[in-house]
Design a protein around this motif. Sequence first.
Motif, short mmCIF file in Angstrom:
data_model
loop_
_atom_site.label_atom_id
_atom_site.label_comp_id
_atom_site.label_asym_id
_atom_site.label_seq_id
_atom_site.Cartn_x
_atom_site.Cartn_y
_atom_site.Cartn_z
N TYR A 252 35.07 41.77 48.52
CA TYR A 252 35.38 42.94 49.35
C TYR A 252 34.47 44.12 49.08
O TYR A 252 34.72 45.22 49.56
CB TYR A 252 36.85 43.33 49.16
CG TYR A 252 37.79 42.42 49.91
CD1 TYR A 252 38.01 42.60 51.28
CD2 TYR A 252 38.42 41.36 49.28
CE1 TYR A 252 38.84 41.75 51.98
CE2 TYR A 252 39.26 40.51 49.97
CZ TYR A 252 39.47 40.71 51.32
OH TYR A 252 40.29 39.85 52.02
N ARG A 253 33.41 43.91 48.30
CA ARG A 253 32.40 44.93 48.05
C ARG A 253 33.00 46.24 47.54
O ARG A 253 32.68 47.34 48.02
CB ARG A 253 31.56 45.19 49.31
CG ARG A 253 30.67 44.03 49.68
CD ARG A 253 29.92 44.28 50.98
NE ARG A 253 28.84 43.33 51.14
CZ ARG A 253 27.57 43.53 50.80
NH1 ARG A 253 27.23 44.67 50.24
NH2 ARG A 253 26.65 42.61 50.98
N LEU A 254 33.89 46.12 46.59
CA LEU A 254 34.46 47.32 46.00
C LEU A 254 33.40 48.09 45.22
O LEU A 254 32.42 47.51 44.73
CB LEU A 254 35.61 46.95 45.05
CG LEU A 254 37.02 46.97 45.65
CD1 LEU A 254 37.14 46.05 46.84
CD2 LEU A 254 38.04 46.61 44.57
N THR A 255 33.59 49.38 45.14
CA THR A 255 32.71 50.19 44.30
C THR A 255 33.04 49.92 42.83
O THR A 255 34.08 49.34 42.50
CB THR A 255 32.89 51.67 44.59
OG1 THR A 255 34.23 52.06 44.21
CG2 THR A 255 32.68 51.99 46.06
N GLU A 256 32.17 50.40 41.97
CA GLU A 256 32.42 50.22 40.55
C GLU A 256 33.74 50.85 40.14
O GLU A 256 34.53 50.25 39.39
CB GLU A 256 31.27 50.87 39.75
CG GLU A 256 31.22 50.48 38.30
CD GLU A 256 30.54 49.13 38.08
OE1 GLU A 256 31.29 48.14 37.90
OE2 GLU A 256 29.30 49.07 38.06
N ARG A 257 34.01 52.02 40.64
CA ARG A 257 35.24 52.71 40.26
C ARG A 257 36.46 52.02 40.84
O ARG A 257 37.50 51.91 40.18
CB ARG A 257 35.19 54.17 40.70
CG ARG A 257 36.34 55.00 40.19
CD ARG A 257 36.06 56.47 40.33
NE ARG A 257 37.20 57.28 39.91
CZ ARG A 257 37.18 58.60 39.86
NH1 ARG A 257 36.08 59.27 40.18
NH2 ARG A 257 38.25 59.27 39.48
N GLN A 258 36.37 51.53 42.08
CA GLN A 258 37.50 50.82 42.68
C GLN A 258 37.81 49.54 41.90
O GLN A 258 38.98 49.22 41.65
CB GLN A 258 37.19 50.47 44.14
CG GLN A 258 37.19 51.66 45.08
CD GLN A 258 36.66 51.29 46.46
OE1 GLN A 258 35.81 50.40 46.60
NE2 GLN A 258 37.16 51.96 47.49
N CYS A 259 36.78 48.82 41.51
CA CYS A 259 36.98 47.59 40.75
C CYS A 259 37.58 47.90 39.39
O CYS A 259 38.50 47.20 38.94
CB CYS A 259 35.65 46.85 40.60
SG CYS A 259 35.81 45.23 39.82
N ALA A 260 37.09 48.95 38.74
CA ALA A 260 37.62 49.32 37.42
C ALA A 260 39.10 49.68 37.51
O ALA A 260 39.89 49.30 36.64
CB ALA A 260 36.83 50.49 36.84
N THR A 261 39.48 50.40 38.55
CA THR A 261 40.88 50.76 38.73
C THR A 261 41.75 49.53 38.94
O THR A 261 42.83 49.39 38.37
CB THR A 261 41.04 51.72 39.92
OG1 THR A 261 40.28 52.92 39.66
CG2 THR A 261 42.50 52.09 40.16
#
Length: 336
Positions: A252-261
């Motif tokens: 889903y091409r999450l951003t680094e911060r979205q994935c970390a959360t």
Amino acid sequence: MTGRVLWTFVLAGVAGCADATTTTAPAPVYRPLSTVAWSAQARAMVASASRGSPPASRLYAIMTVAQRVTLERIGADTVRISPPAAIGYASARVLLALLPSQSVLVQTTLLNELRQPGVGTPASLAAGKTLGEFVADSLLRVRATDSTALLDNVVLPTGPGVWASAPGKVPINPRWGEARPWLLPSAAAITVPPPPAITSAAFQTALAEVRRISDTRTEEQLAIARFWVLGGGTPTPPGWWNGVATDLCVHYRLTERQCATTLATLHQAMMDAGIVTWVAKYRYLLARPFQMDPVITQPVGLSNHPSYPSAHSTYSSAAGAVLGWYFPREKPLLDQ
């Protein structure tokens, strides 16, 4: 197909469903996420060190929370502070502290991460090192008093239907239920109901079902059991779900911060679920089915802790709920 084999197949199918005749602008380059790369390394290191599920759940939680907090501290200041460097140093610090036997691999992974093109300037790498190590050290100090290192010197009762430790082995983490959760106010916030009494019809029916499967086990059932046992030498159930989560982050091409959360919430929930599970396991001390009926055979190794409730099921239900919330389109497959 089962497990991540099925999951990868489905994601590949979804990705291939786009209309080939549609003309669109080239997709932007998607840089591999540092959170995903360090998760893969953590899973490999946990497998190599043969950590059990409780300590593995703690390691994954501390590392992913350190990553999330590090990125929160960076905010929009990605020029002065290199996010990949900060994540790398935070992750390495946690892994070195909790898996010292893997120190060479940790250091090698960190060096390879910092040598990637576009990671940052010397100044931003240095700033990332300072921030990442500060966050990791602060979190490690806080979690050093989370009661996960309590000595397992317990005396367990005996009797009909009471679980007994395997001969010559110590029970697995009998005091893990005293650990401090992340999201729950305490392990007592959730009460697991007792299992059926061993003399009840419900218990005898369930035991008979296990016996029937033991007597008539098929090759497919055996393959399923071997796949899902996830014991020593594997990333453990929390690590397996980490792999599913990182696959989704990438798909889903999450951003680094979205994935970390996403990863931090996932692993906090799974560790909390494990703590509550361990409270109930050693409160009810329900025997394993083979201890109630010696004719029942064990095609795969069993963890040396009481049978109720199932840790595999609890970890997986927690993981499925969290990932279903972040990826609602995938909830039916996650539930399956």
